[in-house]
Design an enzyme around this catalytic site. Structure first.
Site, PDB file in Angstrom:
ATOM      1  N   ASN A  12     -79.881  -8.585  42.033  1.00 10.07           N
ATOM      2  CA  ASN A  12     -80.577  -8.278  43.292  1.00 10.07           C
ATOM      3  C   ASN A  12     -81.149  -6.868  43.404  1.00 10.07           C
ATOM      4  O   ASN A  12     -81.219  -6.321  44.512  1.00 10.07           O
ATOM      5  CB  ASN A  12     -79.645  -8.514  44.502  1.00 10.07           C
ATOM      6  CG  ASN A  12     -78.961  -9.839  44.452  1.00 10.07           C
ATOM      7  OD1 ASN A  12     -77.740  -9.923  44.382  1.00 10.07           O
ATOM      8  ND2 ASN A  12     -79.759 -10.911  44.473  1.00 10.07           N
ATOM      9  N   GLU A  40     -82.738 -16.295  43.369  1.00  2.00           N
ATOM     10  CA  GLU A  40     -82.203 -17.626  43.064  1.00  2.00           C
ATOM     11  C   GLU A  40     -82.870 -18.721  43.898  1.00  2.00           C
ATOM     12  O   GLU A  40     -83.032 -18.602  45.100  1.00  2.00           O
ATOM     13  CB  GLU A  40     -80.673 -17.673  43.267  1.00  2.00           C
ATOM     14  CG  GLU A  40     -80.139 -17.118  44.561  1.00  2.00           C
ATOM     15  CD  GLU A  40     -79.770 -15.651  44.466  1.00  2.00           C
ATOM     16  OE1 GLU A  40     -80.324 -14.936  43.616  1.00  2.00           O
ATOM     17  OE2 GLU A  40     -78.945 -15.196  45.251  1.00  2.00           O
ATOM     18  N   LYS A  59     -74.878  -4.586  48.569  1.00  2.00           N
ATOM     19  CA  LYS A  59     -75.893  -3.873  47.775  1.00  2.00           C
ATOM     20  C   LYS A  59     -75.751  -2.362  47.932  1.00  2.00           C
ATOM     21  O   LYS A  59     -76.097  -1.615  47.037  1.00  2.00           O
ATOM     22  CB  LYS A  59     -77.291  -4.363  48.164  1.00  2.00           C
ATOM     23  CG  LYS A  59     -77.454  -5.890  48.057  1.00  2.00           C
ATOM     24  CD  LYS A  59     -76.823  -6.475  46.783  1.00  2.00           C
ATOM     25  CE  LYS A  59     -76.589  -7.967  46.876  1.00  2.00           C
ATOM     26  NZ  LYS A  59     -75.703  -8.473  45.770  1.00  2.00           N
TER      27      LYS A  59
HETATM   28  N1  LIG Z   1     -64.703  -7.001  46.623  1.00  2.00           N
HETATM   29  C1  LIG Z   1     -65.783  -6.694  47.377  1.00  2.00           C
HETATM   30  N2  LIG Z   1     -66.005  -5.419  47.728  1.00  2.00           N
HETATM   31  C2  LIG Z   1     -67.073  -5.122  48.499  1.00  2.00           C
HETATM   32  N3  LIG Z   1     -67.932  -6.041  48.976  1.00  2.00           N
HETATM   33  C3  LIG Z   1     -67.706  -7.305  48.666  1.00  2.00           C
HETATM   34  C4  LIG Z   1     -66.665  -7.687  47.847  1.00  2.00           C
HETATM   35  N4  LIG Z   1     -66.692  -9.029  47.710  1.00  2.00           N
HETATM   36  C5  LIG Z   1     -67.744  -9.466  48.409  1.00  2.00           C
HETATM   37  N5  LIG Z   1     -68.328  -8.445  49.019  1.00  2.00           N
HETATM   38  C6  LIG Z   1     -69.393  -8.546  49.937  1.00  2.00           C
HETATM   39  C7  LIG Z   1     -70.526  -9.251  49.236  1.00  2.00           C
HETATM   40  C8  LIG Z   1     -71.345 -10.013  50.226  1.00  2.00           C
HETATM   41  C9  LIG Z   1     -72.394 -10.810  49.517  1.00  2.00           C
HETATM   42  C10 LIG Z   1     -73.176  -9.918  48.530  1.00  2.00           C
HETATM   43  N6  LIG Z   1     -74.377 -10.601  48.016  1.00  2.00           N
HETATM   44  C11 LIG Z   1     -75.491 -10.612  48.749  1.00  2.00           C
HETATM   45  O1  LIG Z   1     -75.518 -10.091  49.852  1.00  2.00           O
HETATM   46  C12 LIG Z   1     -76.684 -11.349  48.228  1.00  2.00           C
HETATM   47  C13 LIG Z   1     -77.715 -11.646  49.126  1.00  2.00           C
HETATM   48  C14 LIG Z   1     -78.843 -12.352  48.701  1.00  2.00           C
HETATM   49  C15 LIG Z   1     -79.923 -12.657  49.659  1.00  2.00           C
HETATM   50  C16 LIG Z   1     -81.258 -12.534  49.268  1.00  2.00           C
HETATM   51  C17 LIG Z   1     -82.275 -12.836  50.169  1.00  2.00           C
HETATM   52  C18 LIG Z   1     -81.964 -13.251  51.445  1.00  2.00           C
HETATM   53  F1  LIG Z   1     -82.952 -13.554  52.322  1.00  2.00           F
HETATM   54  C19 LIG Z   1     -80.634 -13.372  51.846  1.00  2.00           C
HETATM   55  C20 LIG Z   1     -79.618 -13.078  50.951  1.00  2.00           C
HETATM   56  C21 LIG Z   1     -78.953 -12.767  47.357  1.00  2.00           C
HETATM   57  C22 LIG Z   1     -77.928 -12.457  46.476  1.00  2.00           C
HETATM   58  O2  LIG Z   1     -77.991 -12.827  45.161  1.00  2.00           O
HETATM   59  C23 LIG Z   1     -76.795 -11.746  46.890  1.00  2.00           C
HETATM   60  O3  LIG Z   1     -75.845 -11.446  45.960  1.00  2.00           O
HETATM   61 MG   LIG Z   2     -76.604 -11.786  43.980  1.00  2.00          MG
END
Ligand SMILES: Nc1ncnc2c1ncn2CCCCCNC(=O)c1cc(-c2ccc(F)cc2)cc(O)c1O
Ligand SMILES: [Mg+2]
Length: 214
Positions: free
Chosen positions: A170, A199, A144
């Site tokens: 998000n 979600e 994020k």
């Molecule tokens: N190519 C690249 N470059 C940089 N970062 C990169 C990457 N490729 C991957 N990542 C690293 C992404 C890691 C996951 C990102 N998404 C999230 O962190 C995420 C977390 C929640 C969430 C909400 C409430 C909660 F209690 C717990 C979790 C919900 C969501 O819809 C999310 O998308």
């Molecule tokens: Mg997401």
């Protein structure tokens, strides 16, 4: 050895979803996340908003930041016209390995190029290495705190043209306050918030759609 959640999600897809049928893959993942284990896919409620933005944009070149298990990759790719292509960037090799199998099971692999690496490293290579001119649509769903720096990077690299759409997941939960402030106050964007829920939960979340004005 213990399986991981993405491995169990893939298992459900290979057991229950119909090969070559993207809708059945999406339905299976949503059912798995509602009935078995929560996972951070964009989900079905926000997914419908994503679908409507994709269909109204009718994009030729799409960038997705953050593939995870490929749920939104499959949702987007299944709506693309035949010549269109989707480049999706995933940092985590274990997630990428699972996502490739989900994408292939859904039968949308010909429209998708999954690239492993960090967005900050790969975005500057999009033109030279991946033959991209500009992106019609970018779906931001990765770290994020990378939404804002990567948006500025895409501007600097000339990857956005007048009318390019940024759709960010998000923006409320977990939240991307610096990104929201930027796209909502910059004269270079026309922004719109689509209120929804995190979600598979009742927690508020939403998507921010921002049109680049050039
Ligand atoms: N190519 C690249 N470059 C940089 N970062 C990169 C990457 N490729 C991957 N990542 C690293 C992404 C890691 C996951 C990102 N998404 C999230 O962190 C995420 C977390 C929640 C969430 C909400 C409430 C909660 F209690 C717990 C979790 C919900 C969501 O819809 C999310 O998308
Ligand atoms: Mg997401």
């Amino acid at each position: 050895t213990q399986s991981t959640r993405p491995q169990r999600l893939l298992g459900a897809v290979q057991k229950k979803a119909t090969r070559g049928n993207p809708r059945s893959v999406i339905q299976t993942i949503d059912q798995f996340c509602r009935q078995r284990e929560w996972a951070m896919n964009v989900g079905d409620e926000k997914g419908c908003i994503l679908d409507s933005v994709v269909t109204e944009t009718n994009p030729t070149t799409v960038l997705e930041l953050g593939t995870y298990c490929g749920y939104s990759t499959v949702r987007i790719a299944s709506l693309l016209p035949p010549q269109a292509r989707l480049i999706t960037l995933e940092f985590n090799p274990d997630f990428a390995r699972i996502a490739r199998q989900v994408i292939t099971w859904a039968g949308v692999q010909d429209k998708v190029e999954l690239v492993e690496g960090a967005s900050g490293d790969l975005i500057p290579k999009m033109k030279a290495q991946f033959g991209v001119n500009t992106f019609d649509l970018v779906f931001l769903d990765h770290w994020k705190d990378r939404y804002l720096p990567d948006t500025k990077l895409m501007e600097e690299c000339g990857l956005l043209k007048k009318g390019s759409i940024l759709l960010a997941d998000n923006v409320i939960c977990p939240g991307t306050p610096d990104y929201l402030e930027y796209v909502r106050n910059s004269p270079r964007y026309q922004s719109q918030y689509f209120k929804s829920h995190l979600e598979y939960t009742k927690v508020e979340d939403g998507l921010e759609k921002s049109v680049f004005l050039g």
